[in-house]
Design an enzyme around this catalytic site. Sequence first.
Site, PDB file in Angstrom:
ATOM      1  N   ARG A   1       0.825  -1.218   0.000  1.00 44.35           N
ATOM      2  CA  ARG A   1       0.000   0.000   0.000  1.00 44.35           C
ATOM      3  C   ARG A   1       0.856   1.264   0.000  1.00 44.35           C
ATOM      4  O   ARG A   1       0.436   2.322  -0.457  1.00 44.35           O
ATOM      5  CB  ARG A   1      -0.977  -0.030   1.183  1.00 44.35           C
ATOM      6  CG  ARG A   1      -2.191  -0.877   0.878  1.00 44.35           C
ATOM      7  CD  ARG A   1      -2.932  -1.277   2.110  1.00 44.35           C
ATOM      8  NE  ARG A   1      -2.296  -2.416   2.749  1.00 44.35           N
ATOM      9  CZ  ARG A   1      -2.529  -2.803   3.975  1.00 44.35           C
ATOM     10  NH1 ARG A   1      -3.367  -2.154   4.730  1.00 44.35           N
ATOM     11  NH2 ARG A   1      -1.913  -3.860   4.465  1.00 44.35           N
TER      12      ARG A   1
ATOM     13  N   GLU B   1       5.830 -11.042  15.100  1.00 48.04           N
ATOM     14  CA  GLU B   1       5.296 -11.668  16.304  1.00 48.04           C
ATOM     15  C   GLU B   1       5.757 -13.140  16.373  1.00 48.04           C
ATOM     16  O   GLU B   1       6.171 -13.627  17.406  1.00 48.04           O
ATOM     17  CB  GLU B   1       3.771 -11.570  16.259  1.00 48.04           C
ATOM     18  CG  GLU B   1       3.124 -11.775  17.610  1.00 48.04           C
ATOM     19  CD  GLU B   1       1.614 -11.561  17.517  1.00 48.04           C
ATOM     20  OE1 GLU B   1       1.140 -11.014  16.498  1.00 48.04           O
ATOM     21  OE2 GLU B   1       0.938 -11.959  18.485  1.00 48.04           O
TER      22      GLU B   1
HETATM   23  P1  AMP Z   1       3.892  -2.503  12.035  1.00 46.34           P
HETATM   24  O1  AMP Z   1       5.161  -3.062  11.451  1.00 46.34           O
HETATM   25  O2  AMP Z   1       3.411  -3.255  13.240  1.00 46.34           O
HETATM   26  O3  AMP Z   1       3.964  -1.012  12.267  1.00 46.34           O
HETATM   27  O4  AMP Z   1       2.748  -2.774  10.957  1.00 46.34           O
HETATM   28  C1  AMP Z   1       2.641  -1.936   9.865  1.00 46.34           C
HETATM   29  C2  AMP Z   1       2.266  -2.668   8.600  1.00 46.34           C
HETATM   30  O5  AMP Z   1       1.221  -3.619   8.808  1.00 46.34           O
HETATM   31  C3  AMP Z   1       1.747  -1.674   7.593  1.00 46.34           C
HETATM   32  O6  AMP Z   1       2.276  -2.002   6.304  1.00 46.34           O
HETATM   33  C4  AMP Z   1       0.247  -1.814   7.662  1.00 46.34           C
HETATM   34  O7  AMP Z   1      -0.307  -1.733   6.381  1.00 46.34           O
HETATM   35  C5  AMP Z   1      -0.015  -3.178   8.289  1.00 46.34           C
HETATM   36  N1  AMP Z   1      -0.961  -3.119   9.434  1.00 46.34           N
HETATM   37  C6  AMP Z   1      -0.680  -3.326  10.747  1.00 46.34           C
HETATM   38  N2  AMP Z   1      -1.763  -3.222  11.529  1.00 46.34           N
HETATM   39  C7  AMP Z   1      -2.785  -2.914  10.697  1.00 46.34           C
HETATM   40  C8  AMP Z   1      -4.204  -2.639  10.904  1.00 46.34           C
HETATM   41  N3  AMP Z   1      -4.773  -2.663  12.115  1.00 46.34           N
HETATM   42  N4  AMP Z   1      -4.942  -2.325   9.807  1.00 46.34           N
HETATM   43  C9  AMP Z   1      -4.382  -2.293   8.565  1.00 46.34           C
HETATM   44  N5  AMP Z   1      -3.075  -2.537   8.311  1.00 46.34           N
HETATM   45  C10 AMP Z   1      -2.282  -2.851   9.361  1.00 46.34           C
END
Ligand code: AMP
Length: 176
Positions: free
Chosen positions: A59, A96
């Site tokens: 995205r 995770e």
């Molecule tokens: P993080 O590495 O935990 O910051 O996760 C970020 C990535 O996971 C991004 O590319 C987001 O598109 C996706 N992501 C994580 N949580 C969500 C959520 N609740 N809704 C949509 N996309 C998420």
Amino acid sequence: MIDLRSLVRTIPDYPKPGIQFRDITTLIGDAAGFRDVVGALSGRFAGAGVTKVAGIEARGFILGGAVAHQLGVGFVPVRKQGKLPYQVIGHDYDLEYGTDRIEIHVDAVETGERVLLVDDLIATGGTAVAASRLLQQAGATLAGSAFIIELPALGGRKKLEALGQPVHALIAFDGH
Ligand code: AMP
């Protein structure tokens, strides 16, 4: 400015129980919504000396490409392992369960370039921190990171700011 929050579709328990998935396809499918987010993200970093925009698969490509065009700079795709055709440099990061790896082409940025990182959403910050480290490893300076959505409960912003870059998000949602 239009109400961006109302253009984000929330899907409960996707992809697993307890996660509220914030779906931006409804936002970017709306002409005014898409124009506003691209304008707001690029406007924040206009004048920040950005020389490249890097977008995180997938995205981040949609948004980052538009932001790069608006800022008048080139675009760097940050991809999952094994997708890029030329020589790459990569960075492993913890999930995770298990680990993942992101990659860029070895010549994607030049030493000293000021790169703006773009993705749709920051949650724990794991993905964006890995991308930031990879860009730094390639010789770039981080001009900042830009997201449509942040989930403050998960603390990603602090981890990114600790790398010495400004973090900009347009809207926040509670929870995971
Ligand atoms: P993080 O590495 O935990 O910051 O996760 C970020 C990535 O996971 C991004 O590319 C987001 O598109 C996706 N992501 C994580 N949580 C969500 C959520 N609740 N809704 C949509 N996309 C998420």
